[in-house]
Scaffold this active site. Structure first.
Site, mmCIF file in Angstrom:
data_model
loop_
_atom_site.group_PDB
_atom_site.id
_atom_site.type_symbol
_atom_site.label_atom_id
_atom_site.label_comp_id
_atom_site.label_asym_id
_atom_site.label_seq_id
_atom_site.Cartn_x
_atom_site.Cartn_y
_atom_site.Cartn_z
ATOM 1 N N GLU A 8 9.744 8.858 -0.994
ATOM 2 C CA GLU A 8 10.561 8.263 -2.225
ATOM 3 C C GLU A 8 11.979 9.125 -2.666
ATOM 4 O O GLU A 8 11.954 10.159 -2.958
ATOM 5 C CB GLU A 8 10.055 8.613 -3.842
ATOM 6 C CG GLU A 8 8.775 7.711 -3.346
ATOM 7 C CD GLU A 8 8.205 7.790 -4.558
ATOM 8 O OE1 GLU A 8 8.088 8.390 -5.687
ATOM 9 O OE2 GLU A 8 6.786 6.748 -4.993
ATOM 10 N N GLU B 298 5.194 0.203 -2.447
ATOM 11 C CA GLU B 298 6.192 0.937 -2.697
ATOM 12 C C GLU B 298 6.607 1.356 -1.860
ATOM 13 O O GLU B 298 7.100 0.530 -1.391
ATOM 14 C CB GLU B 298 5.711 1.799 -4.255
ATOM 15 C CG GLU B 298 6.963 2.805 -5.084
ATOM 16 C CD GLU B 298 6.209 3.360 -5.337
ATOM 17 O OE1 GLU B 298 6.326 3.919 -6.895
ATOM 18 O OE2 GLU B 298 5.672 4.638 -4.887
ATOM 19 N N GLU C 90 10.425 3.935 -11.730
ATOM 20 C CA GLU C 90 9.543 4.428 -12.232
ATOM 21 C C GLU C 90 10.033 5.564 -12.285
ATOM 22 O O GLU C 90 10.346 7.135 -12.960
ATOM 23 C CB GLU C 90 8.488 5.544 -11.655
ATOM 24 C CG GLU C 90 8.098 5.722 -10.345
ATOM 25 C CD GLU C 90 6.895 5.870 -9.879
ATOM 26 O OE1 GLU C 90 5.924 6.015 -10.186
ATOM 27 O OE2 GLU C 90 7.198 6.438 -8.511
ATOM 28 N N HIS D 214 0.941 1.600 -3.631
ATOM 29 C CA HIS D 214 1.621 3.156 -3.688
ATOM 30 C C HIS D 214 1.537 3.996 -3.229
ATOM 31 O O HIS D 214 0.293 4.508 -2.757
ATOM 32 C CB HIS D 214 2.151 2.820 -5.706
ATOM 33 C CG HIS D 214 3.047 1.617 -5.649
ATOM 34 N ND1 HIS D 214 3.795 1.912 -7.540
ATOM 35 C CD2 HIS D 214 2.434 0.646 -5.960
ATOM 36 C CE1 HIS D 214 3.784 1.261 -7.535
ATOM 37 N NE2 HIS D 214 3.568 0.344 -6.654
ATOM 38 N N GLU D 215 2.751 4.788 -2.994
ATOM 39 C CA GLU D 215 3.218 6.042 -1.886
ATOM 40 C C GLU D 215 1.768 5.852 -0.497
ATOM 41 O O GLU D 215 1.257 6.217 0.025
ATOM 42 C CB GLU D 215 2.194 7.042 -2.768
ATOM 43 C CG GLU D 215 2.531 7.796 -4.212
ATOM 44 C CD GLU D 215 2.513 6.944 -5.378
ATOM 45 O OE1 GLU D 215 1.488 6.587 -5.377
ATOM 46 O OE2 GLU D 215 3.718 6.499 -5.908
ATOM 47 N N HIS E 35 -6.681 -1.155 -10.836
ATOM 48 C CA HIS E 35 -5.797 0.200 -10.740
ATOM 49 C C HIS E 35 -6.559 1.045 -10.132
ATOM 50 O O HIS E 35 -7.429 2.107 -10.476
ATOM 51 C CB HIS E 35 -5.227 0.706 -11.525
ATOM 52 C CG HIS E 35 -4.054 1.751 -10.958
ATOM 53 N ND1 HIS E 35 -4.360 2.778 -11.755
ATOM 54 C CD2 HIS E 35 -3.070 1.853 -10.348
ATOM 55 C CE1 HIS E 35 -2.780 3.761 -11.141
ATOM 56 N NE2 HIS E 35 -2.658 2.705 -10.392
ATOM 57 N N HIS E 36 -6.363 1.615 -8.443
ATOM 58 C CA HIS E 36 -7.227 2.861 -7.857
ATOM 59 C C HIS E 36 -5.959 4.220 -7.564
ATOM 60 O O HIS E 36 -5.438 3.577 -6.502
ATOM 61 C CB HIS E 36 -8.481 2.018 -6.535
ATOM 62 C CG HIS E 36 -8.379 0.964 -6.397
ATOM 63 N ND1 HIS E 36 -9.533 0.505 -5.616
ATOM 64 C CD2 HIS E 36 -9.336 0.610 -7.717
ATOM 65 C CE1 HIS E 36 -10.164 -0.325 -6.379
ATOM 66 N NE2 HIS E 36 -10.398 -0.678 -7.722
ATOM 67 N N GLU E 37 -5.602 5.017 -8.597
ATOM 68 C CA GLU E 37 -4.988 5.910 -8.228
ATOM 69 C C GLU E 37 -6.374 6.557 -7.532
ATOM 70 O O GLU E 37 -6.969 7.109 -8.263
ATOM 71 C CB GLU E 37 -4.205 6.549 -9.415
ATOM 72 C CG GLU E 37 -3.623 7.703 -9.042
ATOM 73 C CD GLU E 37 -3.028 7.765 -8.207
ATOM 74 O OE1 GLU E 37 -1.398 7.206 -9.156
ATOM 75 O OE2 GLU E 37 -2.368 8.361 -7.193
HETATM 76 C C1 NOJ Z 1 2.677 6.486 -8.763
HETATM 77 C C2 NOJ Z 1 3.084 5.167 -9.559
HETATM 78 O O1 NOJ Z 1 4.223 4.361 -7.979
HETATM 79 C C3 NOJ Z 1 3.163 4.656 -10.594
HETATM 80 O O2 NOJ Z 1 3.714 3.320 -10.419
HETATM 81 C C4 NOJ Z 1 1.478 4.519 -10.920
HETATM 82 O O3 NOJ Z 1 2.086 4.447 -12.390
HETATM 83 C C5 NOJ Z 1 0.858 6.034 -11.208
HETATM 84 N N1 NOJ Z 1 1.337 7.109 -9.642
HETATM 85 C C6 NOJ Z 1 -0.619 6.843 -11.505
HETATM 86 O O4 NOJ Z 1 -1.161 6.298 -10.922
HETATM 87 CA CA CA Z 2 5.580 6.649 -7.186
#
Ligand code: NOJ
Ligand code: CA
Length: 703
Positions: free
Chosen positions: A201, A502, A508, A483-484, A403-405
């Site tokens: 990023e 992403e 963001e 993402h990431e 959503h799986h963070e």
């Molecule tokens: C980074 C992601 O790009 C973003 O979209 C997300 O809201 C946050 N991480 C939290 O998971």
């Molecule tokens: Ca991100």
């Protein structure tokens, strides 16, 4: 076959020609760019194979020098664009695959077919190339063998290494890949740091090529003679990602992402490496319509993918980035049953397919980023009734988006992945956004012996995880938006449920970035990151408000981004209450298509501006999006793409006469209708940081 004067003078003998693929005898010499040492005569090189693009404009010559080192060279219209550049590997468990090679054999083919994408920027993709395979043998090392395969398209080159199975080289442990790209003409590069600490990023820089340090790919260059080259890779599977490191002058070398538990790449023969790719064109726009990345990937391996659907969505997301609510539980928790119903009602009313809900699951309390050990991917916080909500939404035709963070804790996620997707399928959740927020390029992964290590998210182990995630999701009919992520290398062709990702600075950063995205960032994305595939940028912040700062964008540009930054899933990122304030501009977001029959580029220049025209795959409507950097511009858009003889209503959303980058001037938008036909040319007047979006609706046959 046309061969140039230089070759004639050197007396090349053509042994065999098939289409425009020719194998040449070993007669001539050139000095490899990698020959080092002052005053030492470079070993003579002999061209062992040559292959041209179907239109004859691009040519690749493969050579072996007096020390048995293999190299390739690329010419365009007879002029060298890539000087002789090294090929090979350093191994940790055997002598180098660099030098002491002789030619085994060569063979060539030509290929021309057209395949259909289940979704995409265009429905049909032509795959037309000439290929040469060059088998190399190291007699000094027990006749070890390696093959290099070149595919030359009209708009670029792809090549990869094949390791045939052989007792002498069954376990392959690669510490370095030596592939080089020696750019012949003086060039300027548009690039972002590769192999650095943040999750791909970075802002892009435009510098002389000889000031690049280590770049992420795609990296795009423009040479003084007006040739454009975008360097990237295709089909990155079970191998580390490639960064591009400048070794000296304009000579670039592959830098494989390191492994924390051994050599960079560990494979068993037989296997092939990813393709190293160069899109090569004589104008910036043509870079954007190349299909070589997709063509170099394997066809769909998932079978029926009619369950993978392009869509638009809203989400409990921007409000967290604005710090109006939290991912963590507590009084400001965003993912509540009540709040989700509000978003679902909004989605149903405005025709959105889904509602993304972040912070729904246990594990967000405390420091989750770079950690992630507390995340559950099956258990919701008590104030989020996942079953009731998914049923509530489905009754209205609205899907919950999962959503799986992971906080970069891949090991912990993998333990639950299967259960998580099983739950999703049982609830009608048909897509999941994943996340790997980590620090210092390091995610936690499990080694073969079961121990946990911190490894780079571009490493071979992480590359394996990202794909395993997608393949596991496919078993449960779930599409993935990473993402990431690791960079896109066209694997959506093989695994069409990998719908977006992403992999660059998205919207963001306009909430909390320091700095926020500068006006040229989006156009820079188009000529770099977007060359790799769809991006979940999340446009549409019509309030133009970040957390502390104002967006450096006009309102019209937020609309244009839906057409410019391709993704089959597009978010309307702003808060529902903000869309209520701008119903007229919001209409474009409701109307815009996300799945295309055709995509054209009407004009464009690296880092400056671009205009796309795309035809909806499911109707006769066309859409146009144009964006600029911080300079005002007038761009001409010939409408020759429209069906001849048909009058269209052009619904235009353009920068107003006073539109500018600051304050209220960003909201100056003109929304108007105009009748147009294919013989018209529109002149698009873009403000600094501005854009224009148009929907073309056919009215019927003109007289
Ligand atoms: C980074 C992601 O790009 C973003 O979209 C997300 O809201 C946050 N991480 C939290 O998971
Ligand atoms: Ca991100």
């Amino acid at each position: 076959m046309p061969h140039n004067r230089e070759q004639e003078l050197m007396g090349l003998r053509i042994n065999a020609c098939l289409a425009s693929v020719c194998l040449l005898a070993l007669t001539t010499a050139f000095t490899p760019a990698f020959a080092e040492g002052v005053g030492i005569a470079a070993p003579a090189s002999s061209v062992v194979a040559t292959v041209q693009s179907p239109d004859g404009q691009l040519q690749v010559d493969v050579s072996i020098d007096g020390e048995g080192r293999a190299a390739y060279e690329v010419k365009r219209k007879g002029i060298e664009v890539i000087s002789p550049s090294r090929l090979g590997f350093v191994l940790t468990n055997g002598p180098k695959l660099d030098g002491r090679f002789t030619l085994g054999s060569t063979s060539s083919t030509t290929h021309d077919d057209t395949w259909e994408q289940p979704w995409g920027e265009r429905r049909f993709v032509r795959d037309h190339y000439n290929e040469v395979r060059v088998d190399l043998v190291q007699a000094a090392y027990d006749n070890r063998r390696m093959t290099i395969v070149f595919r030359v398209f009209d708009d670029g080159v792809g090549f990869r290494y094949e390791f045939p199975d052989q007792a002498q080289l069954h376990d392959v442990k690669i510490s370095e890949e030596l592939t080089e790209f020696a750019v012949a003409d003086k060039a300027t590069a548009l690039w972002a740091l590769g192999g650095e600490l943040s999750n791909l990023e970075y802002l892009y820089k435009q510098t002389p090529l000889d000031e690049v340090s280590q770049a992420q790919t795609p990296m795009t260059i423009k040479t003084e003679d007006g040739t454009y080259i975008a360097f990237h890779e295709a089909a990155l599977v079970d191998y580390p990602a490639m960064w591009i490191r400048r070794v000296d002058g304009q000579r670039l070398r592959t830098q494989l992402a390191p492994s924390a538990i051994g050599p960079a790449a560990v494979r068993m023969a037989p296997f092939t490496t990813p393709w190293r790719t160069m899109i090569i064109t004589d104008n910036a726009s043509a870079l954007l319509t190349s299909n070589i990345e997709l063509n170099l990937n394997e066809p769909n391996k998932l079978g029926d993918v009619s369950w993978v659907k392009p869509y638009k969505y809203v989400g409990i997301w921007w409000e967290m980035h604005l710090e109006k609510s939290t991912w963590a539980s507590g009084p400001k928790h965003g993912a509540t049953t009540e709040n989700t119903k509000k978003y679902m009602d909004f989605a149903a009313k405005n025709g959105f397919h889904g509602v993304l809900v972040e912070g729904w699951n246990k594990g967000w309390d405390g420091t989750w980023y770079g950690d992630g050990k507390d995340f559950s991917f099956t258990e919701a916080y008590p104030d989020f009734d996942i079953k009731a909500l998914s049923a509530y939404g489905l009754k209205k035709g609205v899907h919950l988006i999962g959503h799986h963070e992971t906080g970069g804790n891949i090991a912990h996620y993998e333990d639950q992945m299967e259960d998580a997707f099983r739950l999703d399928e049982s609830l009608g959740i048909d897509s999941v956004k994943t996340g790997y927020v980590h620090e210092f390029g390091a995610a936690q992964m499990k080694a073969p012996d079961g121990s946990i290590f911190y490894g780079n998210t571009d490493s071979q182990q992480a590359v394996e995880h990202y794909l395993k995630n997608v393949v596991t999701a496919a078993k449960y009919h779930v599409a993935i938006d990473t993402h990431e992520p690791v960079k896109d290398t066209g694997l959506r062709r093989t695994y069409p449920n990998w719908v977006s990702r992403e992999g660059a600075r998205g919207q963001e950063y306009n909430a909390w970035g320091n700095p926020i995205n500068p006006p040229e960032h989006d156009v820079n994305l188009v000529f770099t990151r977007m060359l790799s595939g769809p991006m979940d940028y999340t446009p549409g912040v019509l309030s133009l408000e970040g957390n502390k700062k104002d967006l450096l964008s006009t309102q019209a540009k937020q609309l244009a981004l839906y057409v410019v930054l391709y993704s089959p899933i597009q978010m309307a990122a702003d808060l529902p209450e903000n869309y209520a304030k701008y119903p007229k501009a919001f209409q474009f977001i409701k109307d815009v298509a996300v799945d295309w029959d055709q995509s054209l580029v009407l004009n464009g220049e690296i880092g400056d501006y671009v205009t796309f025209a795309r035809k909806d795959r499911h109707s006769d409507k066309w859409f146009l999006g144009a964006i600029t950097d911080d300079n005002a511009r007038i761009l001409l858009a010939p409408l020759a793409f429209l069906s001849p003889g048909v009058t269209y209503t052009a619904e235009i959303y353009r920068d107003g006469p006073n539109a500018d980058l600051k304050g209220d001037a960003r909201f100056d938008i003109v929304i108007e209708k105009q009748n147009v036909t294919s013989t018209d040319t529109l002149s698009l007047k873009l403000a600094p940081g501005g854009g224009e979006a148009i929907r073309f609706v056919p009215q019927g046959k003109a007289k």
